[in-house]
Each structure stands twice: as structure tokens, then as C-alpha cells.
Scaffold this motif. Structure first.
Motif, short mmCIF file in Angstrom:
data_model
loop_
_atom_site.label_atom_id
_atom_site.label_comp_id
_atom_site.label_asym_id
_atom_site.label_seq_id
_atom_site.Cartn_x
_atom_site.Cartn_y
_atom_site.Cartn_z
N GLY A 73 -35.10 56.02 60.12
CA GLY A 73 -34.50 55.66 58.84
C GLY A 73 -35.44 55.68 57.64
O GLY A 73 -35.15 56.32 56.63
N PRO A 74 -36.57 54.97 57.74
CA PRO A 74 -37.43 54.90 56.55
C PRO A 74 -37.93 56.26 56.07
O PRO A 74 -38.21 56.42 54.89
CB PRO A 74 -38.60 54.02 57.03
N ILE A 76 -36.14 59.38 56.71
CA ILE A 76 -35.03 60.26 56.31
C ILE A 76 -34.22 59.70 55.17
O ILE A 76 -33.42 60.41 54.57
CB ILE A 76 -34.10 60.59 57.51
N MET A 77 -34.43 58.42 54.84
CA MET A 77 -33.70 57.84 53.70
C MET A 77 -34.59 57.70 52.47
O MET A 77 -34.22 57.07 51.49
CB MET A 77 -33.12 56.48 54.08
N ASN A 78 -35.81 58.26 52.53
CA ASN A 78 -36.69 58.15 51.36
C ASN A 78 -36.72 59.47 50.57
O ASN A 78 -35.98 60.39 50.89
CB ASN A 78 -38.10 57.71 51.78
N TYR A 79 -37.55 59.54 49.55
CA TYR A 79 -37.70 60.78 48.79
C TYR A 79 -38.28 61.88 49.68
O TYR A 79 -38.97 61.60 50.67
CB TYR A 79 -38.67 60.57 47.62
N GLU A 279 -37.29 70.24 40.70
CA GLU A 279 -37.93 68.95 40.38
C GLU A 279 -37.33 68.32 39.13
O GLU A 279 -37.06 67.13 39.09
CB GLU A 279 -39.43 69.15 40.15
N THR A 282 -33.33 67.40 39.99
CA THR A 282 -32.92 66.35 40.94
C THR A 282 -34.10 65.59 41.57
O THR A 282 -33.86 64.71 42.39
CB THR A 282 -32.14 66.95 42.15
N LEU A 283 -35.34 65.89 41.21
CA LEU A 283 -36.54 65.44 41.94
C LEU A 283 -36.58 66.09 43.31
O LEU A 283 -37.54 66.76 43.65
CB LEU A 283 -36.61 63.93 42.12
N CYS A 284 -35.53 65.87 44.12
CA CYS A 284 -35.45 66.54 45.41
C CYS A 284 -33.98 66.63 45.80
O CYS A 284 -33.20 65.76 45.45
CB CYS A 284 -36.25 65.78 46.48
N PRO A 285 -33.62 67.69 46.52
CA PRO A 285 -32.23 67.81 46.98
C PRO A 285 -31.95 66.74 48.04
O PRO A 285 -32.88 66.12 48.54
CB PRO A 285 -32.17 69.22 47.55
N PRO A 286 -30.67 66.52 48.38
CA PRO A 286 -30.31 65.41 49.28
C PRO A 286 -31.12 65.40 50.58
O PRO A 286 -30.99 66.29 51.41
CB PRO A 286 -28.83 65.65 49.54
N VAL A 287 -31.97 64.41 50.73
CA VAL A 287 -32.91 64.34 51.86
C VAL A 287 -32.18 63.98 53.15
O VAL A 287 -32.30 64.65 54.17
CB VAL A 287 -34.01 63.30 51.58
N PHE A 288 -31.43 62.91 53.08
CA PHE A 288 -30.71 62.44 54.27
C PHE A 288 -29.80 63.56 54.80
O PHE A 288 -29.75 63.81 56.01
CB PHE A 288 -29.87 61.21 53.91
N GLN B 115 -32.16 61.12 38.44
CA GLN B 115 -32.81 62.27 37.80
C GLN B 115 -31.76 63.29 37.38
O GLN B 115 -31.82 63.82 36.26
CB GLN B 115 -33.80 62.92 38.78
N GLY B 258 -33.09 58.55 49.59
CA GLY B 258 -32.80 59.80 50.28
C GLY B 258 -31.35 60.23 50.23
O GLY B 258 -31.03 61.38 50.50
N ARG B 260 -29.71 60.25 47.50
CA ARG B 260 -29.59 60.90 46.19
C ARG B 260 -28.26 60.53 45.53
O ARG B 260 -27.40 61.40 45.28
CB ARG B 260 -29.72 62.43 46.28
#
Lengths: 434, 434
Positions: A73-74, A76-79, A279, A282-288, B115, B258, B260
Motif C-alpha cells: 500500500g504505502p 502503490i498509493m504514493n506519488y 509533470e 499531472t505531476l504523475c499519471p495515476p499510480v495506483f 496539479q 497515488g 490522483r
């Protein structure tokens, strides 16, 4: 008595002087208004482009994602990184290899659905007034993106084998003669949205040769490539050339759209620009979502799942084509897609699909009028009929209702001598039929 | 022997003539290069802005999301509306009420992280050359977005109570006198990134009054508002006025980044534009993520969770402030944040935080140099130190290493009479201290 005064807005939009110029071309799409109607349960909607994902293994996916959260979790749910997670980029290379593409994970940028991939590409290349070439007809959502960057969309004619290289050449030359920069050719070679047409392999080669000769980038948008019904996947244009082609891919039709994971495959120099654009967007696309799809691909036989989807859509397409054969009046013609989600129908001479829309609704069937798929007002005799979402029985019933609506309109015109006026500037494009 | 010729690139970037003008201002951020170093395990990173989410109830979340997929997979994994799902918009109104905001779910647009909310707002308002006002210093990611739309960023001075209304007034007047359109003032009123400064309630009122008088929109970016350490949440500027303020919110720090999911709260006319922008940017923001967060909010006592986060960050902030007290040489000053993630440190006269960076790395500590947070080259004596992610012990150790690096640099300068040259144009801004 103290009745509060009714609040009167003195101006319709108090911010009207503050908006950016680019907002001026944006208008609420007719398609969106339509969907409110199309979603009513009594209506058979042949309008939407939602995939039917009811056959996905929900237990397997639910357990896999639940377990993943508990275990990692920590992370895959982070940036994450703006380019996207490494593992899914590797898996995407495997997916793309089914269409003959050899690519490095380094050359991929993950996007929030392939729509956002197209947005990033357009942002990176298009200045206001630049020309973007697109098939006639082309995907309504792409036209919206091009308009939002103030591009001038020039359509390029298709026939039953897809976009016509000679028309591409002529459009490029004409735009340049008018002092315009042609930034790219946007094409959906596999089962074009909305026409359903497949670009033949020979045409792909010709188109690529023309693009190289003219030095025009091809943006190959390929959401439906693995959903061919009658034949195996065709080689992507990108599989024939790595420098001239920017390729857009998506999990929306081969897995599920709600995760919003698409990708752009581009030459290394362009990838650098796209990462910067991602960047700032969105900073980053959907990580999860990326981890969830990675897990699905690793856990499940996704290739067999795609085979199941193909069978499911084959049945629906067949039902629609049977229905059209049974119910369309003389003079109507339509494409016979070999995959994807859509049939493109041309009404008999003198009909207008926008105007027919209300009558179709009263017959409890909905479609998207053809003008949505042109930037220049063409398409008034056309409509897009989608067979992706309703059941085969509902699809067949939908064509019956549509036939009724057209016939009723025809009879009224015969009885009362009604003539449907063409809107100014609405010239009918050459008929597309396969 | 047949040795393949080495492939020589004749031009560095063959697409250089085709890119849009807006790409010219974009450069790989120094911050990103830095993170590659900062992520090495031997380094104590005081550079990142990643929240510590290890205390989230992973079993609860894993089960809730797993069950949700099994029960409603075909809906939550399909396309959604461009505005975002209704239920989460209702829940967000409840979240925002903690800061005194009364809002309707109709006035919200969901974004792919806040963002992307900022990107949509900038896209809707900013033409190339327009002025955007921002605190001095301001969030590096926001500066990147403004630059990508070719805005001219003009900084507005802060003091220990936050942005100075008179400076805002003067900057607006000066920009207008120069013939510029001022599109909005961008502010992070709660625990500003990077300075950690809290805009006082009185200042909020003054700033709003000035904005109304000048007719300038305030864009209130509020990721940290519920993460106050020493006091309850402050009233949002948006709680004082619904027409002058566009508010950006996020689940990234109160739940997890994560997924988003962020949001924009705006006046109805602006919401219409933002929805169109969202349609062309992504079709719809991450659907699955929205349902996942809805479920978390409905399943778990999220308010208590935020209380736990506040305690956890309090301990970390205290550890950093203790470490700085213990290890910083005379002449260094720093802010004392009442919440959020960041301390803003000013080095003694003559130091340059960009140049100190290499020495800090050799002492196994990383920070973000202050120039990243200015569009105009200021900030060379500053650095952002974040206390959000490492453990309290590591944070304390990080300040010790940083103290060592600064002291070593100081001694070298004393011994060898080194003077750190200022880069041209790098004037030191007024010291910000709280």
C-alpha cells in the motif's frame, strides 16, 4: 413582509473578459447533451462508446488488488514518476509486440487515458493556427483536443481501405502553400472511430512513405487494434518505422477504462518533452491504477480475455449488421467493420441526421449524428452506430426502431412534400462504404 | 568482417523545428535530477514532498476496495463523467466544510491530482504573456504549469503572516501599467510550499478585499489546510467569498496521492469551462480512484486518521526544529511552520544553496535549493527542508549532516578566503522568517 429580492445576474458570465483565447473554440459538445437522453433506460443507445466489461473476472481482480494494497500500500498509493512505472511500461511493450512493435520501455510515457496522451502530444507540437490533418470522419474527442489548442483541423478523405495517401499528400501541400505548418497527421488505422474502417496494410506502407517524403509525423491512435473480429491484429504503422510515428495506446478497450491508463510511444527526443509536459499537467499519471493493471496482467490470462472480448463483440456486430439489413430503407448504406465498436451509416439523399435525432428519440433509439466527427460541418447525412455496449438483442431492436424512425420521416416527406433543408456549408462528403 | 556502423545522430533533436512555442520555456527541473540522488538509501532526503502514509489502515482499505470491485466492478471500472462522480463531490463538500466552506457538489470538478486542477485553471485563463501573480517563494510545480502556458510569473513578497496585500496591490498596478493582463493571484495560504508560512486570518480578509477592489481572481491552493499542527483549521479564503476565489483541493496529503484525485471549486460559469477543458484533457478523471476514495471515506473514520497524521507530522516538525537549533551555524535562519511539510532556511550571507548541494550530498543529506521556487532567479541563499517523509530520528540526523556541510563550507571559506560568487541577476529576496 420581508421577501428577499430575487438575485438577478446582470451579466451571463462575469468572467468572460478573463478567459484565455483558447476557450473560445470550446463548446459543450452535442454528444454530451445527447448522452443524457441516451442513458434513459427505455432508450436503446447506439450512441455511446463504453466497452462492455461485465465479463471481466471480478473476483480475481478484486482479490488481486485488495492483496496488493495490503502488501504494498504505502508504495502503490504514493506519488510516482511522471513517465510512469517501469513494470507496466515493460508489460506494455509485450502488449504492443502483438502488433509487431519492437520498443523499449524507456520510450513510453504513461498518460491518464490515451486521451491525455493525445493532449500531451498536441500540447508539445501545436501552436495556435497550426494544421493538424485527420481522417474524414475522425474521433470527436480528438477534434476537441485539437480545437482546445487552437489547431486548424484539415480532413483527409478515406475510402473502404482507409485514409487515401494521395489525399494526405494534397492536403499537406495545400496547407503549406497557404503558409501553414502541418504538425501531424492523426489517424485511427484500426476500425476508425466513427467509421469502423480498417486501414489496409498496403495503405499503411504508402501512407508512411508519403509521411517520410513530406516530413510529417504520423500520430497513430490505436485503442481498438486488438479487437479485430475477422482477422488477427494488423501490423501497426509504428512497427514499420520508429522515427516518423508517435503511437497512442490504451487499456480502456482491452481491459477497463476506469483506471485511466493509456500510453504514448515516441522517439526519445519527443519522450523527453512529453515527460516535462506530463509533470506540469499531472505531476504523475495515476499510480495506483498502473500497479492495479500490472497486477491484472501478471495474474490473469489477459490474452484469452481479449479473445473472449473479440467473440463477444463479433456477436454484437453481427446482430447490428443483420438488423440494418432487415430494417434499413432503400438508399441507406453503411460500413461493415471488421473490428472495433462502430458502424457508420449514410442516410438516403436529403436526410439530415441532426434533425432526425428527435424522431429517433421518440422511437426510443439514440445515435451520434455524423457532424460531430467533422471539424468543418460535413457529415449531416451520416450517423455513428455503436454495437459495443447493449446486448445483441437490444442492438437488433435498436436498428428496428431506427428503421421505423427513418421510414416515418420518409413517409411524411412523401405525403407532405417536406424537404429537409441543408444547413449552409453542409456539403455531403463522398460516401464511405466498406 | 562485418561490423555494423555505429549509428551517428546528425542532429541532437530532429523534431526541434516542429515543437510548439510553449515547449521552449520547459526544461528538466533541477528538482527531478536531485531526486535521483536523494532517493539513494544512504542519503537522508529532506528534499521530497512525499507524504508518509504508512499508518493508513491497509487491511481495511484493501478489503473495502476488493469488495467494491467484486460488487460493482463493471460500473467503477468504466468511463465516468468529465466533472467527476456525484458521490465523491458530495463527500468533498463535507471535507471542505471543516474549513468553513459552504459549496454545492455542482460547483466542483474532479481532477487527476490537484496539479491537474491547476493545469485546467491555467488553461482556461492564461494566454501567452499574461501575468500570474504568485507568492515569493512559490510551489515549483505551479511555476512549471504557469510556464508551460507561457505566463509571466510575477512574485509578490511575503512576511511572517504570509503574502503582503500591499505588495499584491502594487504588483497588479505595475503589471497593468505595463499593459499586461493579470489573470490571477496564486496562493498557498496554509503552510505555503516551500516556506511553511501560514497566511493569517486578518491577512486573508485584507487580501480578499484587495482582490475584489482590483478585480483579480484568487486561486487558493490548499493541500495542507487540514494538516495544521498547532491550531485547528483556518477559514479558507473561499469561505469568505464564492465569486472571487477558485479553490484547489486534494486527497494527496489527507489520504494518499497515488489515486490522483484532486478538485477545483469554482463559480458556476467557470465550472462549465473547466468541464470542457477536462473533457478534452482526459475525457474523465480517474473513475476507479474516485470510487475507491469514496469507499475509504465511507468506511473509515477519516477525521481521526487526519488527527493521527497531524500528531505524526508534529513529531517530525519538532525533530527538525530541534535539529536545526542544535546544528545550524550562526547566521542561518529558518521558518517555524505551524503545519504542512516544510521549513524554509536562509543560509548566512554569501552562501549559495545550489553550490552547497554537492557538499551536502557528500555529507549524505539532500534538500531543494531555493531558486527552484522563484521564476526570477532569486532564492540562492535559501533551501526547502521537508520533514514529511523520513522518521524523526533520520530528520534530526539530516540536520546534523547539513550543519556539518555548512560548517565545512564556512571553514573552507575562512581558511582560503573563498567567496561564493553570486550568479548575475541573483539578488537575495527579503528574508522570510516566522
Amino acid at each position: 413582509m420581508n421577501i428577499p429580492e430575487k438575485r438577478v445576474e446582470t451579466r451571463i458570465d462575469p468572467y468572460v473578459d478573463v478567459y484565455a483565447d483558447r476557450t473560445k473554440g470550446l463548446k459543450a459538445s452535442a454528444v454530451r447533451a445527447l448522452f443524457a437522453v441516451a442513458n434513459r433506460p427505455e432508450i436503446v443507445s447506439l450512441a455511446g462508446g463504453m466497452p462492455n466489461i461485465t465479463d471481466l473476472p471480478l473476483d480475481v481482480i478484486g482479490n488481486a488488488i485488495g492483496d496488493l494494497i495490503k502488501a504494498r500500500g504505502p508504495q502503490i498509493m504514493n506519488y510516482g514518476g511522471a513517465q510512469g512505472e517501469e513494470r507496466i511500461r515493460e508489460q506494455i511493450c509485450e502488449v504492443m509486440s502483438l502488433e509487431g512493435i519492437e520498443a523499449s520501455p524507456d520510450d513510453l510515457v504513461i498518460s491518464c487515458g490515451s486521451q491525455q496522451g493525445l493532449d500531451l502530444v498536441t500540447r508539445t507540437f501545436v501552436d495556435p493556427g497550426d494544421v493538424v490533418l485527420a481522417e474524414a470522419p475522425s474521433y470527436v474527442g480528438a477534434l476537441g483536443t485539437f480545437t482546445s489548442y487552437q489547431a486548424q483541423v484539415v480532413h483527409v478523405a478515406m475510402d473502404e481501405d482507409g485514409i487515401i495517401p494521395e489525399a494526405f499528400r494534397a492536403a499537406t501541400v495545400a496547407a503549406r502553400a497557404a503558409g501553414k505548418q502541418v504538425k501531424f497527421l492523426y489517424t485511427i488505422p484500426n476500425f476508425n472511430n466513427p467509421s469502423g474502417i480498417l486501414l489496409s496494410v498496403e495503405r499503411r506502407r504508402e501512407l508512411l512513405a508519403a509521411a517520410k517524403e513530406l516530413d510529417v509525423i504520423i500520430v497513430e491512435d490505436n485503442p481498438y487494434g486488438l479487437l479485430g473480429i475477422d482477422q488477427p491484429p494488423q501490423p501497426a504503422i509504428r512497427s514499420m518505422d520508429a522515427d516518423q510515428v508517435i503511437y497512442l495506446g490504451s487499456f480502456s478497450k482491452t481491459f477497463a477504462p476506469g483506471f485511466r491508463v493509456g500510453w504514448v510511444l515516441a522517439p526519445p527526443a519527443v519522450v523527453k518533452k512529453l515527460i516535462l509536459a506530463q509533470e506540469s499537467a499531472t505531476l504523475c499519471p495515476p499510480v495506483f491504477s498502473q500497479f492495479a493493471i500490472s497486477e491484472y496482467l501478471a495474474t490473469w490470462d489477459w490474452k484469452s480475455q481479449i479473445e473472449d472480448f473479440r467473440s463477444m463483440y463479433r456477436e454484437r456486430r453481427d446482430s447490428m449488421l443483420r438488423g440494418l439489413d432487415d430494417h434499413m430503407p432503400p438508399g441507406a448504406t453503411w460500413t461493415h467493420p471488421k473490428g472495433g465498436f462502430f458502424v457508420w451509416l449514410t442516410l438516403p439523399e436529403g436526410f439530415d441526421s441532426d434533425q432526425l435525432s428527435a424522431r429517433a428519440t421518440s422511437h426510443r433509439v439514440a445515435y451520434v449524428p455524423g457532424t460531430a466527427f467533422y471539424a468543418d460541418g460535413l457529415g449531416s447525412r451520416n450517423m455513428r452506430l455503436s454495437y459495443c455496449f447493449p446486448t445483441p438483442e437490444r442492438i437488433y431492436e435498436g436498428t428496428r426502431r431506427l428503421g421505423e424512425a427513418i421510414t416515418e420521416e420518409m413517409e411524411l416527406r412523401t405525403t407532405f412534400g417536406l424537404v429537409t433543408p441543408h444547413s449552409p456549408g453542409r456539403v455531403q462528403p463522398p460516401e464511405v462504404r466498406s
